[in-house]
Design a protein around this motif. Structure first.
Motif, PDB file in Angstrom:
ATOM      1  N   ALA A   1      35.623  23.360  65.965  1.00  0.00           N
ATOM      2  CA  ALA A   1      36.503  23.338  67.132  1.00  0.00           C
ATOM      3  C   ALA A   1      37.890  22.832  66.757  1.00  0.00           C
ATOM      4  CB  ALA A   1      35.896  22.453  68.217  1.00  0.00           C
ATOM      5  N   ARG A   2      37.949  21.812  65.895  1.00  0.00           N
ATOM      6  CA  ARG A   2      39.229  21.241  65.473  1.00  0.00           C
ATOM      7  C   ARG A   2      40.045  22.258  64.664  1.00  0.00           C
ATOM      8  NH1 ARG A   2      37.187  17.513  62.818  1.00  0.00           N
ATOM      9  NH2 ARG A   2      36.995  16.003  64.503  1.00  0.00           N
ATOM     10  N   ARG A   3      39.384  22.975  63.751  1.00  0.00           N
ATOM     11  CA  ARG A   3      40.092  23.983  62.944  1.00  0.00           C
ATOM     12  C   ARG A   3      40.694  25.067  63.823  1.00  0.00           C
ATOM     13  NH1 ARG A   3      35.477  23.610  59.705  1.00  0.00           N
ATOM     14  NH2 ARG A   3      34.695  25.609  60.500  1.00  0.00           N
ATOM     15  N   LEU A   4      39.921  25.531  64.797  1.00  0.00           N
ATOM     16  CA  LEU A   4      40.426  26.601  65.647  1.00  0.00           C
ATOM     17  C   LEU A   4      41.537  26.101  66.567  1.00  0.00           C
ATOM     18  CD1 LEU A   4      37.172  28.547  66.595  1.00  0.00           C
ATOM     19  CD2 LEU A   4      38.817  29.015  64.770  1.00  0.00           C
ATOM     20  N   ALA A   5      41.421  24.876  67.067  1.00  0.00           N
ATOM     21  CA  ALA A   5      42.469  24.327  67.929  1.00  0.00           C
ATOM     22  C   ALA A   5      43.806  24.229  67.208  1.00  0.00           C
ATOM     23  CB  ALA A   5      42.054  22.952  68.447  1.00  0.00           C
TER      24      ALA A   5
ATOM     25  N   LEU B   1      45.743  21.543  79.236  1.00  0.00           N
ATOM     26  CA  LEU B   1      44.893  20.400  79.548  1.00  0.00           C
ATOM     27  C   LEU B   1      45.156  19.849  80.946  1.00  0.00           C
ATOM     28  CD1 LEU B   1      45.133  18.707  76.066  1.00  0.00           C
ATOM     29  CD2 LEU B   1      43.189  19.998  76.977  1.00  0.00           C
ATOM     30  N   ASP B   2      46.409  19.827  81.354  1.00  0.00           N
ATOM     31  CA  ASP B   2      46.725  19.366  82.703  1.00  0.00           C
ATOM     32  C   ASP B   2      46.127  20.313  83.736  1.00  0.00           C
ATOM     33  OD1 ASP B   2      48.326  17.726  84.683  1.00  0.00           O
ATOM     34  OD2 ASP B   2      49.212  19.695  85.015  1.00  0.00           O
TER      35      ASP B   2
ATOM     36  N   LEU C   1      37.480  15.048  70.831  1.00  0.00           N
ATOM     37  CA  LEU C   1      38.607  15.553  70.039  1.00  0.00           C
ATOM     38  C   LEU C   1      39.928  15.250  70.736  1.00  0.00           C
ATOM     39  CD1 LEU C   1      37.697  19.110  68.652  1.00  0.00           C
ATOM     40  CD2 LEU C   1      37.403  16.881  67.583  1.00  0.00           C
ATOM     41  N   ASP C   2      40.974  15.155  69.941  1.00  0.00           N
ATOM     42  CA  ASP C   2      42.320  14.953  70.471  1.00  0.00           C
ATOM     43  C   ASP C   2      42.923  16.328  70.764  1.00  0.00           C
ATOM     44  OD1 ASP C   2      44.859  14.170  71.155  1.00  0.00           O
ATOM     45  OD2 ASP C   2      45.469  13.695  69.099  1.00  0.00           O
ATOM     46  N   TRP C   3      42.499  16.934  71.865  1.00  0.00           N
ATOM     47  CA  TRP C   3      42.977  18.274  72.205  1.00  0.00           C
ATOM     48  C   TRP C   3      44.477  18.272  72.465  1.00  0.00           C
ATOM     49  CZ3 TRP C   3      39.417  21.873  71.357  1.00  0.00           C
ATOM     50  CH2 TRP C   3      38.068  21.539  71.468  1.00  0.00           C
TER      51      TRP C   3
ATOM     52  N   HIS D   1      46.353  18.471  69.190  1.00  0.00           N
ATOM     53  CA  HIS D   1      46.311  19.810  68.596  1.00  0.00           C
ATOM     54  C   HIS D   1      47.207  20.775  69.356  1.00  0.00           C
ATOM     55  CE1 HIS D   1      43.328  18.895  65.621  1.00  0.00           C
ATOM     56  NE2 HIS D   1      42.454  18.501  66.513  1.00  0.00           N
ATOM     57  N   ALA D   2      47.172  20.685  70.686  1.00  0.00           N
ATOM     58  CA  ALA D   2      48.008  21.581  71.486  1.00  0.00           C
ATOM     59  C   ALA D   2      49.488  21.329  71.208  1.00  0.00           C
ATOM     60  CB  ALA D   2      47.704  21.389  72.970  1.00  0.00           C
ATOM     61  N   ALA D   3      49.877  20.056  71.110  1.00  0.00           N
ATOM     62  CA  ALA D   3      51.278  19.729  70.839  1.00  0.00           C
ATOM     63  C   ALA D   3      51.689  20.184  69.442  1.00  0.00           C
ATOM     64  CB  ALA D   3      51.495  18.228  70.992  1.00  0.00           C
TER      65      ALA D   3
END
Length: 300
Positions: free
Chosen positions: A241-245, A256-257, A280-282, A285-287
């Motif tokens: 999941a982390r790699r893909l994010a 996320l909001d 995970l720190d989504w 990753h998004a930022a």
């Protein structure tokens, strides 16, 4: 390639949609794969919308099938999205139901082709595009469908039952067992592997990634801390999941909001201690991918 079996389970995720047209491969189908004819309408706060947004990006269809993004929280008094009502009313005489997303519409006729997300992604995969591989490679369909069913019943529905308000301790424990068993099978499948199917990125990885986003951003809020720690203890799964994010085609679509606002607008459950145990720190990753130029989509 891992040989961990992916057992099929009944597909009870979705009820029959109102519109379920298909895009064929030639003009005889009525709807055929031609550029600049179709449009996606979706909200990435919705799991189906997020799946389609990621698949659309991986397929490189931004120039041939535009996307209209909808607000996270539906805004139509009759249910759904006000922007979609003209499409629904043009597609069904005296339609009074909710105008729900996602929608694949036909700009030539101004009507809806489909509201069934799995069909839509499969049909988008038929669009001609040079230099990319399919999200549904030939010979992998049954494995991808097994992953879809596992994510639907063994992850999403089991997580909902495990955190359902009013459920008894035995019911919640049984649902958690189903969830952990499913995560364990998927984790073993990914141990030593980069992708779920045939050593390549497919629709199965999109399905799993969205299910894990929902599990960590929505469902864990209704689980106890012990359950969330057991869920987090599937290292191959969350590494995947982390790699893909971290890939722009995935991470740039994380709202996320919007997910939070949609959740709180619909949820009747009680918040539990698991809400404080993020896996995970989504957001990080998004930022991290916001300013990364998106490379040409090659489906890899």
């Amino acid at each position: 390639m891992s040989t961990t079996p992916l057992a099929a389970v009944p597909d009870v995720r979705r009820t029959a949609p109102f519109f379920r047209g298909r895009i064929g491969q030639d003009a005889r189908s009525g709807h055929y794969a031609v550029p600049h004819r179709y449009r996606l309408h979706l909200s990435t706060a919705c799991p189906d919308g997020l799946r389609l947004a990621v698949g659309h990006s991986l397929l490189g269809l931004g120039g041939s099938c535009p996307v209209t993004h909808l607000p996270a929280v539906p805004d139509c008094p009759a249910g759904g999205h006000a922007a979609l009502r003209p499409l629904y009313e043009a597609s069904a005489h005296h339609y009074t139901g909710p105008a729900l997303a996602p929608v694949l519409s036909d700009d030539w006729s101004g009507r809806i082709v489909s509201t069934h997300a799995p069909d839509i992604l499969r049909d988008l995969d038929r669009f001609p595009a040079a230099g990319r591989t399919s999200l549904y490679p030939r010979g992998t369909e049954s494995v991808i469908e097994a992953v879809e069913r596992m994510c639907a019943e063994g992850v999403e529905e089991a997580a909902q039952r495990a955190g359902r308000a009013g459920a008894g301790p035995a019911e919640r424990a049984a649902a958690l067992d189903v969830l952990l068993d499913t995560l364990g099978r998927l984790d073993r499948r990914l141990t030593g592997e980069e992708y779920l199917v045939d050593d390549r990125l497919t629709a199965a990885d999109i399905e799993l990634w969205v299910a894990l986003v929902q599990l960590d951003t929505v469902h864990r809020c209704h689980l106890d801390a012990s359950a969330v720690h057991r869920i987090a203890d599937h290292r191959a799964l969350w590494a995947h999941a982390r790699r893909l994010a971290a890939r722009p085609d995935f991470g740039r679509h994380l709202d996320l909001d919007g997910i939070s606002r949609r959740h709180h607008g619909r949820c009747l459950g009680l918040e539990a201690a698991g809400a404080a145990v993020q896996i995970l720190d989504w957001a990080g990753h998004a930022a991290a991918v916001q300013d990364v130029p998106r490379p040409p989509s090659d489906g890899s």
